[in-house]
Enzyme design. Structure first.
Site, PDB file in Angstrom:
ATOM      1  CE1 TYR A 107      -4.401  -1.542   0.752  1.00 42.05           C
ATOM      2  CE2 TYR A 107      -2.921  -3.096   1.927  1.00 42.05           C
ATOM      3  CZ  TYR A 107      -4.096  -2.789   1.508  1.00 42.05           C
ATOM      4  OH  TYR A 107      -5.130  -3.589   1.546  1.00 42.05           O
ATOM      5  CE1 TYR A 146      -2.104  -6.674   4.187  1.00 41.14           C
ATOM      6  CE2 TYR A 146      -2.873  -6.264   1.910  1.00 41.14           C
ATOM      7  CZ  TYR A 146      -3.266  -6.108   3.228  1.00 41.14           C
ATOM      8  OH  TYR A 146      -4.291  -5.697   3.501  1.00 41.14           O
ATOM      9  NE  ARG A 156      -6.628 -10.259   5.212  1.00 42.13           N
ATOM     10  CZ  ARG A 156      -7.310  -9.552   4.649  1.00 42.13           C
ATOM     11  NH1 ARG A 156      -7.347  -8.317   4.566  1.00 42.13           N
ATOM     12  NH2 ARG A 156      -8.768 -10.199   4.181  1.00 42.13           N
ATOM     13  CG  HIS A 159      -7.745  -7.729   0.342  1.00 42.46           C
ATOM     14  ND1 HIS A 159      -6.681  -8.274   0.940  1.00 42.46           N
ATOM     15  CD2 HIS A 159      -7.847  -6.521   0.874  1.00 42.46           C
ATOM     16  CE1 HIS A 159      -5.937  -7.623   1.690  1.00 42.46           C
ATOM     17  NE2 HIS A 159      -6.822  -6.217   1.638  1.00 42.46           N
ATOM     18  CG  HIS A 161      -9.822  -2.890   1.648  1.00 45.83           C
ATOM     19  ND1 HIS A 161     -10.089  -3.191   2.773  1.00 45.83           N
ATOM     20  CD2 HIS A 161      -8.497  -2.803   1.449  1.00 45.83           C
ATOM     21  CE1 HIS A 161      -8.982  -3.944   3.422  1.00 45.83           C
ATOM     22  NE2 HIS A 161      -7.795  -3.504   2.406  1.00 45.83           N
TER      23      HIS A 161
HETATM   24 FE   LIG Z   1      -5.786  -4.779   3.013  1.00 45.45          FE
END
Ligand SMILES: [Fe+3]
Lengths: 235, 237
Positions: A107, A146, A156, A159, A161
């Site tokens: 991110y 990640y 995770r 995905h 969001h």
């Molecule tokens: Fe996330």
């Protein structure tokens, strides 16, 4: 007189607030029972149709919106679908906001300390408003998986969001989209907070008709918001 | 599925997924996680009367990736401008630095924006929508500027009234789904007759009633305790 019917209660596919395998829920979920209240005018109204004034113009193509920079790196994908209510009626004119990691699973957020590379050409956020048929469509990059600190070797699944308001305060929804055949889904505490078979509602379908030749793979993901219940409440 | 000229199925066989008709129903909630700041809160999202950029946390991502919108200035907003401030705390009393708060309220006359409130005798305010969103600070604090809402009926056409209040949604890392609550104002007279407050056990009602703690503008404090001692009342809608 406008429709004063309340929206339906949560269905059994909704996660609990407290789910111990997702450790952060331990100190952040209520211990007291929720107080059941009827939906008044406050809950059945919402800021529909005001998105441009609030959140600004649409950003539907995440692959090239980082301030006129170059093209983002990674597998280009189209994520598209309809926003529906529980009676399968389209929910038009509602905003869908998305945010995600880049192709490497990183991110742009300052608190993301993982050492996967940043992509200077990818921000990872978008917003669109559904059309009269409730349809939405984004072009983006397939996000990477990640690691996170929930437990040893926790990862995770890839995905995206998603955030939707729908027509009313009562229809608010924030969720995550997962990709088919990702082996991490079934060992992810956040996805597992949703019991099977409902968890599979969060898994997008690869679709060759949404796929654009020589451009991008297509995924379909419909989003179902709470529908209307039977009768209005008046004490 | 139709076959294409090379003799393979057009689409692969589906696994149970989002498009499976047998699974049709409410999309499940998932947490916003810790990294929503560059996507959800917009500049000015916490200022419902317009004129400032509060609400976003632009310190949490690089300037060159900033695509957040700055809310355009609004016209003059009718009514009394108030501030709503508070801190979000967890079950050990520690501030929660990665929460997000949304508020939804009627205008000063008690009218909600949007088609579900079509009362012709209560005026809309063209400068006021009534929806706000704020990322909390690193210390777990938030600050909204809005107008003090008027009293609203339980339903359009009804003759029973609710005390002035704002609907509140709480999101964050560790919150698998939104927590819903309400804030009332300690200096309003109608709180004792409010039909929703009446459903809350009396000993816990004060968690929903914000005291007026300072002036210029009148400022109400609404601290949110997610869990444990002094836990805020949350609703099941
Ligand atoms: Fe996330």
């Amino acid at each position: 007189m406008p429709d004063a019917r309340p929206y339906r209660a949560e269905d059994p596919g909704q996660p609990p607030s407290l789910f111990p395998p997702y450790r952060s829920t331990a100190l952040r979920s209520p211990r007291q029972p929720l107080v059941r209240v009827p939906q008044t005018l406050t809950e059945i109204t919402g800021p529909a149709g005001t998105w441009e004034a609030l959140m600004g113009p649409a950003l539907a193509d995440l692959t090239c919106h980082a301030r006129g920079l170059g093209e983002a790196i990674g597998q280009r994908i189209i994520v598209s679908g309809r926003v529906l209510d529980e009676d399968a009626r389209p929910v038009p004119d509602t905003v869908v906001e998305i945010w995600q990691a880049n192709a490497a699973g990183r991110y742009i957020h300052r608190n993301d300390q993982w050492n996967a590379p940043l992509d200077p050409n990818f921000t990872g956020t978008g917003r669109v408003v559904t059309d009269a048929q409730g349809r939405y469509r984004f072009t983006t990059i397939r996000p990477g998986a990640y690691p996170w600190g929930n437990h040893r070797n926790a990862w995770r699944p890839a995905h995206i969001h998603l955030s939707l308001l729908g027509p009313a305060f009562a229809t608010r929804l924030v969720t995550q989209l997962y990709f088919p055949d990702d082996p991490l889904i079934e060992i992810d505490p956040i996805a597992n907070a949703v019991p099977l078979p409902y968890r599979n509602r969060l898994v997008a379908r690869f679709d060759i008709d949404t796929t654009e030749p020589n451009h991008a793979l297509g995924y379909v993901f419909d989003i179902v918001l709470r529908g209307r219940d039977a009768t209005p409440w008046e004490p | 599925m139709t076959d294409d000229p090379i003799g393979l199925p057009h689409n692969p066989d589906p696994r149970p997924d989002n498009q499976d008709p047998a699974l049709f129903g409410q999309t499940p909630w998932q947490t916003v996680g810790p990294f929503f700041h560059y996507g959800l809160p917009w500049k000015g999202g916490a200022d419902l009367v317009g004129g400032s950029d509060i609400g976003a946390r632009t310190d949490l991502f690089p300037e060159e990736h900033d695509v957040l919108h700055l809310a355009p200035p609004r016209g003059p907003v009718r009514g009394e401008t108030i501030a709503l401030v508070g801190t979000v705390r967890d079950g050990e009393g520690r501030p929660v630095p990665d929460a997000m708060i949304e508020i939804w309220g009627a205008n000063a006359a008690g009218r909600y924006h949007g088609a579900a409130d079509d009362r012709a005798d209560v005026a809309l305010d063209p400068g006021f929508i009534g929806f706000g969103r704020a990322a909390v600070s690193a210390e777990g604090t938030f600050r909204f500027l809005t107008v003090k809402p008027g009293p609203v009926p339980i339903q359009v056409g009804g003759n029973r009234w609710q005390a002035p209040h704002l609907a509140v949604g709480v999101f964050g890392r560790g919150l698998l789904k939104r927590l819903v609550t309400r804030v009332y104002f300690a200096d309003a007279d109608a709180n004792d007759e409010d039909p929703i407050l009446a459903l809350v056990p009396e000993a816990r009602r004060q968690t929903l009633v914000a005291p007026r703690v300072s002036e210029d503008p009148p400022t109400y404090r609404f601290d949110i305790v997610l869990s444990g001692d002094g836990e805020t009342v949350f609703f099941d809608l």
